[in-house]
Design an enzyme around this catalytic site. Structure first.
Site, PDB file in Angstrom:
ATOM      1  N   ARG A 153      11.498  -5.232   5.222  1.00 19.55           N
ATOM      2  CA  ARG A 153      11.372  -3.895   4.637  1.00 19.55           C
ATOM      3  C   ARG A 153      12.634  -2.876   5.612  1.00 19.55           C
ATOM      4  NH1 ARG A 153       5.576  -1.550   5.471  1.00 19.55           N
ATOM      5  NH2 ARG A 153       5.655  -2.414   7.491  1.00 19.55           N
ATOM      6  N   ARG A 210      -0.720  -8.805  13.204  1.00 22.17           N
ATOM      7  CA  ARG A 210      -1.506  -7.920  12.361  1.00 22.17           C
ATOM      8  C   ARG A 210      -2.230  -8.686  11.171  1.00 22.17           C
ATOM      9  NH1 ARG A 210       4.121  -5.201  10.940  1.00 22.17           N
ATOM     10  NH2 ARG A 210       2.956  -4.163   9.104  1.00 22.17           N
ATOM     11  N   ARG A 247      10.877  -1.103  11.061  1.00 18.97           N
ATOM     12  CA  ARG A 247       9.682  -0.759  12.105  1.00 18.97           C
ATOM     13  C   ARG A 247       9.781  -1.412  13.224  1.00 18.97           C
ATOM     14  NH1 ARG A 247       4.420   0.171   8.332  1.00 18.97           N
ATOM     15  NH2 ARG A 247       3.513  -1.071   9.740  1.00 18.97           N
ATOM     16  N   LYS A 273       0.801  -1.245  -0.053  1.00 17.34           N
ATOM     17  CA  LYS A 273      -0.010   0.201   0.003  1.00 17.34           C
ATOM     18  C   LYS A 273       0.885   1.307   0.003  1.00 17.34           C
ATOM     19  CE  LYS A 273      -2.043  -1.300   4.033  1.00 17.34           C
ATOM     20  NZ  LYS A 273      -1.459  -2.397   4.341  1.00 17.34           N
ATOM     21  N   ARG A 332     -10.352   0.502   8.035  1.00 14.15           N
ATOM     22  CA  ARG A 332      -9.729  -0.890   8.324  1.00 14.15           C
ATOM     23  C   ARG A 332     -10.846  -1.482   9.190  1.00 14.15           C
ATOM     24  NH1 ARG A 332      -3.765   0.257   8.670  1.00 14.15           N
ATOM     25  NH2 ARG A 332      -2.818  -1.735   9.265  1.00 14.15           N
TER      26      ARG A 332
HETATM   27  P1  AP5 Z   1       4.910  -1.580   1.987  1.00 15.40           P
HETATM   28  O1  AP5 Z   1       4.380  -0.655   0.705  1.00 15.40           O
HETATM   29  O2  AP5 Z   1       5.431  -0.790   3.059  1.00 15.40           O
HETATM   30  O3  AP5 Z   1       3.491  -2.300   2.341  1.00 15.40           O
HETATM   31  P2  AP5 Z   1       2.103  -1.781   3.341  1.00 15.40           P
HETATM   32  O4  AP5 Z   1       1.066  -2.404   2.569  1.00 15.40           O
HETATM   33  O5  AP5 Z   1       2.103  -0.164   3.230  1.00 15.40           O
HETATM   34  O6  AP5 Z   1       2.534  -2.679   4.608  1.00 15.40           O
HETATM   35  P3  AP5 Z   1       2.281  -1.879   6.083  1.00 15.40           P
HETATM   36  O7  AP5 Z   1       3.157  -2.975   6.982  1.00 15.40           O
HETATM   37  O8  AP5 Z   1       2.671  -0.537   6.036  1.00 15.40           O
HETATM   38  O9  AP5 Z   1       0.834  -1.876   6.288  1.00 15.40           O
HETATM   39  P4  AP5 Z   1       0.241  -2.077   7.696  1.00 15.40           P
HETATM   40  O10 AP5 Z   1      -1.283  -2.016   7.194  1.00 15.40           O
HETATM   41  O11 AP5 Z   1       0.232  -3.252   8.734  1.00 15.40           O
HETATM   42  O12 AP5 Z   1       0.459  -1.030   8.522  1.00 15.40           O
HETATM   43  P5  AP5 Z   1       0.285   0.692   8.718  1.00 15.40           P
HETATM   44  O13 AP5 Z   1       1.331   1.349   9.031  1.00 15.40           O
HETATM   45  O14 AP5 Z   1      -0.870   0.999   8.038  1.00 15.40           O
HETATM   46  O15 AP5 Z   1       5.735  -2.858   1.148  1.00 15.40           O
HETATM   47  C1  AP5 Z   1       6.182  -3.803   2.297  1.00 15.40           C
HETATM   48  C2  AP5 Z   1       7.678  -3.909   1.806  1.00 15.40           C
HETATM   49  O16 AP5 Z   1       7.485  -4.886   0.542  1.00 15.40           O
HETATM   50  C3  AP5 Z   1       8.787  -3.026   1.491  1.00 15.40           C
HETATM   51  O17 AP5 Z   1       9.959  -3.363   1.860  1.00 15.40           O
HETATM   52  C4  AP5 Z   1       8.442  -2.884  -0.049  1.00 15.40           C
HETATM   53  O18 AP5 Z   1       9.714  -2.339  -0.528  1.00 15.40           O
HETATM   54  C5  AP5 Z   1       8.216  -4.230  -0.491  1.00 15.40           C
HETATM   55  N1  AP5 Z   1       7.310  -4.409  -1.424  1.00 15.40           N
HETATM   56  C6  AP5 Z   1       6.361  -3.559  -2.063  1.00 15.40           C
HETATM   57  N2  AP5 Z   1       5.531  -4.014  -3.170  1.00 15.40           N
HETATM   58  C7  AP5 Z   1       6.409  -5.051  -3.458  1.00 15.40           C
HETATM   59  C8  AP5 Z   1       6.433  -6.085  -4.575  1.00 15.40           C
HETATM   60  N3  AP5 Z   1       5.337  -5.904  -5.447  1.00 15.40           N
HETATM   61  N4  AP5 Z   1       7.095  -6.880  -4.646  1.00 15.40           N
HETATM   62  C9  AP5 Z   1       8.353  -7.096  -3.772  1.00 15.40           C
HETATM   63  N5  AP5 Z   1       8.181  -6.303  -2.749  1.00 15.40           N
HETATM   64  C10 AP5 Z   1       7.498  -5.240  -2.535  1.00 15.40           C
HETATM   65  O19 AP5 Z   1      -0.323   0.288  10.300  1.00 15.40           O
HETATM   66  C11 AP5 Z   1       0.534   0.168  11.398  1.00 15.40           C
HETATM   67  C12 AP5 Z   1      -0.442   0.086  12.487  1.00 15.40           C
HETATM   68  O20 AP5 Z   1      -1.145   1.438  12.891  1.00 15.40           O
HETATM   69  C13 AP5 Z   1      -1.499  -0.895  12.583  1.00 15.40           C
HETATM   70  O21 AP5 Z   1      -1.089  -2.142  12.891  1.00 15.40           O
HETATM   71  C14 AP5 Z   1      -2.532  -0.390  13.569  1.00 15.40           C
HETATM   72  O22 AP5 Z   1      -2.007  -0.755  14.948  1.00 15.40           O
HETATM   73  C15 AP5 Z   1      -2.275   1.051  13.387  1.00 15.40           C
HETATM   74  N6  AP5 Z   1      -3.245   1.436  12.329  1.00 15.40           N
HETATM   75  C16 AP5 Z   1      -3.064   2.011  11.285  1.00 15.40           C
HETATM   76  N7  AP5 Z   1      -3.961   2.656  10.482  1.00 15.40           N
HETATM   77  C17 AP5 Z   1      -5.145   2.193  11.149  1.00 15.40           C
HETATM   78  C18 AP5 Z   1      -6.478   2.267  11.300  1.00 15.40           C
HETATM   79  N8  AP5 Z   1      -7.267   2.860  10.077  1.00 15.40           N
HETATM   80  N9  AP5 Z   1      -7.160   1.690  12.153  1.00 15.40           N
HETATM   81  C19 AP5 Z   1      -6.633   1.412  13.442  1.00 15.40           C
HETATM   82  N10 AP5 Z   1      -5.533   1.073  13.478  1.00 15.40           N
HETATM   83  C20 AP5 Z   1      -4.754   1.664  12.545  1.00 15.40           C
HETATM   84 MG    MG Z   2       2.351   1.093   4.871  1.00 18.10          MG
END
Ligand code: AP5
Ligand code: MG
Length: 215
Positions: free
Chosen positions: A127, A171, A160, A13, A88
């Site tokens: 990552r 997660r 992270r 994402k 979410r």
């Molecule tokens: P990346 O693009 O970083 O993946 P992502 O989908 O953004 O993954 P996240 O870990 O950020 O998602 P998340 O939903 O768990 O975390 P968030 O920060 O939103 O890609 C990952 C890796 O893969 C990178 O190294 C990239 O280079 C590589 N990659 C990408 N595409 C690739 C491909 N095609 N092929 C190979 N490699 C690839 O949330 C964190 C925490 O915050 C949650 O757990 C929760 O506690 C809280 N939170 C956030 N939003 C909410 C909400 N709306 N409601 C409640 N709690 C929330």
């Molecule tokens: Mg992300």
């Protein structure tokens, strides 16, 4: 363009959102990034959120909806935005609809990235993120400079706190229980587009771009 990027942890994402920012010149709204900034600032909200984030649980709907509501009212969202990691839960999706209706807006598309579980774990354990500019990397699939620094600004890369295997698995479970039902929610709204997120980063980008051209 008003877009939601849906997908499990590590689906890409953030990676795809950053490319859409350049393509459409609209802001990325990542609730994860905003919560991590609050944790870093040690604001009361950040201190409270950190506990949930470290365990892989969701932060409360009220807190997250409040952050997004405020952000969507800023001028740079006038032409559109990319929501990354929000909504979410169904209450968040309902709240988003309500907030947008109040701004006389509605979503154009919800892109759902489909990636197999083992690939997600590999992506998250590899990552790294620049501590200075926030640019994301993967040690194997999107590597930084040969000395391990950020290609954009030369900053140090960090991992992270929630990218450890036990928290990653938690997660994912949370995603399947609380967020995956939004696929049905947005299918019913006629907004969901499923994209195969297993390909290379640029190939996923091309699929998203094709899907958005049809909007
Ligand atoms: P990346 O693009 O970083 O993946 P992502 O989908 O953004 O993954 P996240 O870990 O950020 O998602 P998340 O939903 O768990 O975390 P968030 O920060 O939103 O890609 C990952 C890796 O893969 C990178 O190294 C990239 O280079 C590589 N990659 C990408 N595409 C690739 C491909 N095609 N092929 C190979 N490699 C690839 O949330 C964190 C925490 O915050 C949650 O757990 C929760 O506690 C809280 N939170 C956030 N939003 C909410 C909400 N709306 N409601 C409640 N709690 C929330
Ligand atoms: Mg992300």
């Amino acid at each position: 363009m008003k877009i939601v990027l849906l997908g499990p942890p590590g689906a890409g994402k953030g990676t795809q959102a950053a490319m859409l920012v350049t393509a459409f010149n609209i802001p990325q709204i990542s609730t994860g990034d905003m919560l991590r900034a609050a944790v870093q600032d040690q604001s009361p909200m950040g201190i409270k959120a950190k506990e949930s984030m470290d365990s892989g649980a969701l932060v409360s709907d009220d807190v997250v909806v409040g952050i997004v509501r405020e952000r969507l009212q800023q001028d740079d969202c006038e032409r559109g935005f990319i929501l990354d990691g929000f909504p979410r839960t169904q209450p968040q999706a309902d709240a988003l609809k309500h907030v947008l209706a109040g701004l006389d807006k509605e979503l154009d598309s919800v892109i759902s990235l489909q990636v197999e579980t083992e690939a997600l774990v590999e992506r998250l354990t590899g990552r790294r993120t620049c501590a200075d500019c926030g640019k994301g990397y993967h040690l194997r699939y999107d590597p930084p400079a040969s000395d391990g620094s950020c290609l954009s600004c030369g900053g140090q890369l960090i991992q992270r706190d929630d990218d450890v295997e036990e928290t990653i698995r938690n997660r994912m479970q949370v995603y399947h229980q609380q967020t995956a039902p939004l696929e049905d929610y947005y299918t019913k709204e006629g907004l969901l587009v499923s994209v195969d997120g297993m390909g290379e980063i640029n190939s996923v980008r091309d699929q998203i771009s094709t899907a958005l051209q049809a909007v």
